[in-house]
Every structure is written in structure tokens, then in C-alpha cells.
Enzyme design. Structure first.
Site, short mmCIF file in Angstrom:
data_model
loop_
_atom_site.label_atom_id
_atom_site.label_comp_id
_atom_site.label_asym_id
_atom_site.label_seq_id
_atom_site.Cartn_x
_atom_site.Cartn_y
_atom_site.Cartn_z
CG ASN A 7 -76.23 -23.91 34.81
OD1 ASN A 7 -75.07 -24.09 35.13
ND2 ASN A 7 -76.70 -22.74 34.36
N PRO A 17 -81.31 -11.74 29.33
CG PRO A 17 -80.03 -10.10 30.33
CD PRO A 17 -81.17 -11.03 30.59
CG ASP A 48 -80.89 -20.16 28.01
OD1 ASP A 48 -79.98 -19.33 27.85
OD2 ASP A 48 -80.84 -21.33 27.58
CG PHE A 101 -67.18 -22.25 26.01
CD1 PHE A 101 -66.31 -21.17 25.88
CD2 PHE A 101 -66.67 -23.49 26.36
CE1 PHE A 101 -64.95 -21.32 26.11
CE2 PHE A 101 -65.30 -23.66 26.60
CZ PHE A 101 -64.44 -22.58 26.47
N1 CTP Z 1 -74.60 -16.89 26.78
C1 CTP Z 1 -74.69 -15.62 27.30
N2 CTP Z 1 -75.87 -15.18 27.82
C2 CTP Z 1 -76.96 -15.96 27.82
C3 CTP Z 1 -76.89 -17.27 27.30
C4 CTP Z 1 -75.68 -17.71 26.79
O1 CTP Z 1 -73.68 -14.89 27.30
N3 CTP Z 1 -78.08 -15.51 28.34
C5 CTP Z 1 -73.33 -17.32 26.19
C6 CTP Z 1 -72.65 -18.45 26.94
O2 CTP Z 1 -71.73 -17.94 27.88
C7 CTP Z 1 -71.96 -19.20 25.81
C8 CTP Z 1 -72.86 -18.99 24.62
O3 CTP Z 1 -73.63 -17.83 24.92
O4 CTP Z 1 -70.72 -18.62 25.47
C9 CTP Z 1 -73.79 -20.15 24.32
O5 CTP Z 1 -74.46 -20.52 25.51
P1 CTP Z 1 -75.43 -21.78 25.50
O6 CTP Z 1 -76.07 -21.87 26.86
O7 CTP Z 1 -74.72 -22.98 24.97
O8 CTP Z 1 -76.50 -21.39 24.40
P2 CTP Z 1 -77.72 -20.45 24.41
O9 CTP Z 1 -77.39 -19.26 23.58
O10 CTP Z 1 -78.19 -20.19 25.81
O11 CTP Z 1 -78.79 -21.35 23.64
P3 CTP Z 1 -79.47 -22.77 24.11
O12 CTP Z 1 -79.59 -22.70 25.62
O13 CTP Z 1 -80.76 -22.78 23.40
O14 CTP Z 1 -78.56 -23.87 23.65
#
Ligand code: CTP
Length: 431
Positions: A237, A332, A306, A350
């Protein structure tokens, strides 16, 4: 009581510019330092004036530029700690002692760019123009950011001079390696203005900031992750890592021990941080698992991918005429893992959203079971140096207005310190 970090009085530097093509970067450096609240007095050598004009630097710094040893009443002002806007009183140097007075109200002299010739002068204690005389007469630290052709940098004479500066206690920032204005590749590029501004701030700030995070280990994730599909392709990303690295920098300033687990970025880690470089979400999780045991605070700033490909190919997948489907597995959730440990550190997440920011961020805080989430609009944050953050905790929403990422990081840490304290030391209400 938590001090309001944005209210700290401005620090003052003399920014010395010497002759070299990198002189143009001094304009951006001046702009960034002023934005960060530093008072900048520019001094230029005659050679520097061939590359960038004193008029430009006067306009950017808000003060007449010092160029000549023999002219009195140049722009130095002698007010101890005022703001850039209010400090406009010229220093009267009728006694011909500008070179002495100028450094006396200054926290540091920064030479950026520092040419090979100027470095040689510094190493030998020469003082044949205003800037070299200022440096010799100073009673404050000297910070030097070299910039020159790679052969000039590698020349034994330059290396000898650099060693001399180091043993004289001069602080060196850079140089970097990369493509040069002359068309060659190699060591000698001046560090980028944003990088220099960050390190100069870090040097100036510690004296001011209360060490709110001494004896605290902060574990951070930053940057994107990269999930390989084949030998040359992958899922990633547009996260630059700037916010995570700024949080690491701000945590160091407050005295924390910092472990920064970073996905692939073009950034260099702030000095003092333990950097662990990873590629995929699985690598990042593994590194977090190895470091989390003694972490007091975990901040997930990384934009973790993700999903990853179910199967990866070690060879490049060749194109075909038919449809190709990619089968993906969820990665994970690293923050989720840390927050669900039996004795979790204080967890901060975040939430980068493209829409319904507040709603999604509130939901994420609850789902991940963390005390604090930092909401920001992904489209505003990506690649930018500025941002606006909304901190969401049990008490509600707190807006951190638009500012550069280091300022935001400092304010975020201040909030974390206060929130962590209030949650671990709740106020007892008497019956
Ligand atoms: N995060 C994480 N591990 C993942 C996904 C996210 O540790 N696999 C953490 C990010 O570092 C951030 C928070 O979770 O602090 C939210 O990440 P974000 O990408 O905004 O949300 P997601 O939980 O991935 O959900 P979505 O993509 O559906 O918005």
C-alpha cells in the site's frame, strides 16, 4: 501535570550556507525549521550567494542575512527567546564584534550545506570570512551537513578533515548516498531537508522536553507491509512510514527506549531507536512477538496488508491469454494479537479510513479492545508531511489540528502519557 509541548519557547540557530548546488535545499530546511518553531538566522558565504540569493533566504527566515564580516548592523537580533514573528530587532554591532555576539544568543550553528572547502577550514580553525569566524568564535554546538561530489568526499584530505571535526566534537549529519547533481552516483549528497530538520529538532528539543517516558519501552510498527505474489510482484500500500517514524522520534525525545519494527520505507530510523526491518505481515508479527515481552506501550502505526496470496511463486509468473485469479488469505491482526495478550502493554491503534472516519474508528477501538485509537483520513495522510488526527478514547474525541507529523506525534505521546496515567491511577471519589 503534563506540560503543553507546543508552548515551549522557540530555539535559535544560525544556519550557515556554503557554496554548493545543495544550497537550494537550505531554503526548504529554513521553512521546515521555522514551521517547527525554531528561530533561524541565516549566514551565507560569498560562494553560497552564487547558488541561492540572500534575498530568498531573508524572505524565508524573516531576517536580513549575514554575509559580510566587515559590515555592521546586519540582521542578528539579540532577544533571548521570542518567536520568529516578534523578533525583528536588529543587533547593533557598532563595536565590530558581530562574530562574537552572534553565537552568544544561539543554541547551535548548523552548516548546511557544508562544502569540502568549508569543512577543511573548520578542521584547521581558519577564519577568513564571516561564517568561518562565527564558527571559530562560537560557544555553542556546531552541526555540519556535508554536501559534495563523491570523489571529493572520498578524498583522503576530506576524510582526514572529517575525522578532525568528529574528534573536535562537531556533530555530523550525513552525507547520504545517491545520484548527484554532477551525474555521478555515490556518497556525498546532502541529506534531504526534512531529514535534517528532524535531526536538528531532536538535537535542540531534549533540553526542553520533560522526560515523560524515561524507563518506558515503546514498541512501534510503521510503514507498509509487502506480501509477495511471485519473484517480482506483491501486494502493498502507499504508506510512507512518516507518521510511525515521527512517533518513534517523539518518543525518543521524551526519554523512551524505542523499538521500531518497520515495513519497507525510504526513511532512515531516528538515532537511538532499535530498528527491525521486516517485509510481510507475518514477519512483522514475528518481530512483535519477539519484542513485546518487556514493552510498556505498543503503538500500531503500520498499514499492515490485510491479505496475502495463498500461494507464492519463487519465479516470475508468465502472462497467459486466460483469466488469472489470485487466491488471498487474511493476515494476522498484529494489534489484535498484542491487545489480547494476558498482560498487554498499553495499546494504541491507528485507523486510516477513506470515509465515515469517526464511526469506523470508534468501532475499531471497541473490536480491538484498546484504550486509544488515532483516526485519520487515509487520502490526507498518504505521503504527506502534514496531517490532522482525531484521538478517540473512553472520554470521547480530541482533535489534533493540522500540523507536521512530528508535532502531531509529540502531542499524541503527551495524550498517551496522560491517558495511561489516568487509567492506571484512577481518581478516587470520596463517598
Ligand atoms: N493492524 C495490525 N495488523 C493488521 C491490520 C491492522 O496490527 N493485520 C493495526 C494497524 O497497525 C492499525 C490498526 O490495526 O493500528 C487499524 O488498521 P487499519 O488498517 O486501519 O484497519 P484494519 O483492522 O485492517 O481494518 P480495515 O482494513 O477493514 O479498515
Amino acid at each position: 501535570m503534563i506540560q503543553v509541548l507546543r508552548d515551549i519557547p522557540a530555539r535559535r540557530i544560525i544556519l550557515g550556507i556554503t557554496g554548493g548546488i545543495a544550497a537550494y535545499k537550505a531554503a526548504e530546511l529554513t521553512r521546515l525549521l521555522i514551521k517547527q518553531g525554531t528561530h533561524v538566522q541565516v549566514a551565507m558565504t560569498e560562494a553560497a550567494c552564487h547558488f541561492i540569493t540572500p534575498t530568498t533566504m531573508q524572505a524565508l527566515s524573516g531576517h536580513p542575512v549575514l554575509t559580510n564580516l566587515w559590515i555592521s548592523n546586519q540582521g542578528i537580533n539579540n532577544q533571548g527567546n521570542g518567536s520568529q514573528e516578534s523578533d525583528n530587532q536588529s543587533y547593533n554591532s557598532d563595536d565590530g564584534m558581530l562574530h562574537i555576539h552572534a553565537s552568544r544568543t544561539t543554541d547551535a550553528i548548523v552548516i548546511a550545506p557544508a562544502s569540502a572547502d568549508f569543512i577543511a577550514k573548520l578542521a584547521h580553525g581558519l577564519a577568513d570570512d564571516l561564517l568561518s569566524t562565527l564558527c571559530l568564535a562560537r560557544n555553542c554546538p556546531l552541526i555540519v551537513a556535508p554536501a559534495m561530489n563523491r570523489q571529493m568526499w572520498e578524498n583522503t584530505a576530506t576524510q582526514r578533515n572529517i575525522q578532525q571535526l568528529i574528534s573536535d566534537g562537531v556533530i555530523l549529519l550525513g552525507p547520504d548516498s545517491g545520484s548527484q547533481a554532477c551525474g555521478e552516483e555515490g556518497m556525498g549528497r546532502m541529506q534531504e531537508a526534512a531529514h535534517l530538520a528532524r535531526d536538528i529538532q531532536a538535537f535542540l528539543q531534549p533540553k526542553l522536553l520533560p522526560k515523560l517516558l524515561t524507563d518506558t519501552h515503546i514498541l512501534l510498527t510503521a510503514g507498509p507491509t509487502y506480501e509477495a505474489i511471485d519473484a517480482v510482484r506483491g501486494i502493498t500500500n502507499r504508506s510512507s512510514g512518516k507518521m510511525g517514524y515521527a512517533v518513534a522520534q517523539a518518543a525518543l525525545e521524551l526519554g523512551a527506549k524505542v523499538t521500531l519494527i518497520s515495513g519497507p520505507t525510504a526513511l532512515s530510523a531516528p538515532q537511538g531507536a532499535k530498528l527491525i526491518q521486516v517485509t510481510s505481515a507475518a514477519d512483522m508479527l514475528q518481530a512483535v512477538q519477539q519484542q513485546v515481552a518487556d514493552a510498556d506501550i505498543f503503538i500500531g502505526v503500520a498499514a499492515v496488508a490485510d491479505y496475502r496470496a495463498t500461494q507464492t511463486s519463487t519465479q516470475k509468473i508468465k502472462k497467459g491469454a486466460t483469466k488469472l485469479s489470485l487466491d488471498l488469505l487474511p493476515n494476522p491482526d498484529i494489534l489484535g494479537y498484542v491487545a489480547s495478550l494476558p498482560k498487554p502493554p498499553f495499546c494504541v491503534g491507528f485507523a486510516a479510513e477513506s470515509h465515515d472516519l469517526i464511526k469506523h474508528a470508534h468501532e475499531k477501538r471497541l473490536i480491538k479492545n484498546i484504550p486509544l485509537i488515532v483516526a485519520n483520513l487515509a487520502q490526507q495522510a498518504i505521503g504527506a508531511d502534514d496531517n490532522e488526527l482525531i484521538l478517540i478514547d473512553h472520554a470521547g474525541e480530541h482533535v489534533l489540528p493540522r500540523a507536521d507529523k512530528l508535532t502531531l506525534a509529540r502531542d499524541l505521546l503527551k495524550h498517551i502519557v496522560a491517558l495511561r496515567h489516568s487509567l492506571t491511577h484512577p481518581i478516587k471519589v470520596r463517598a
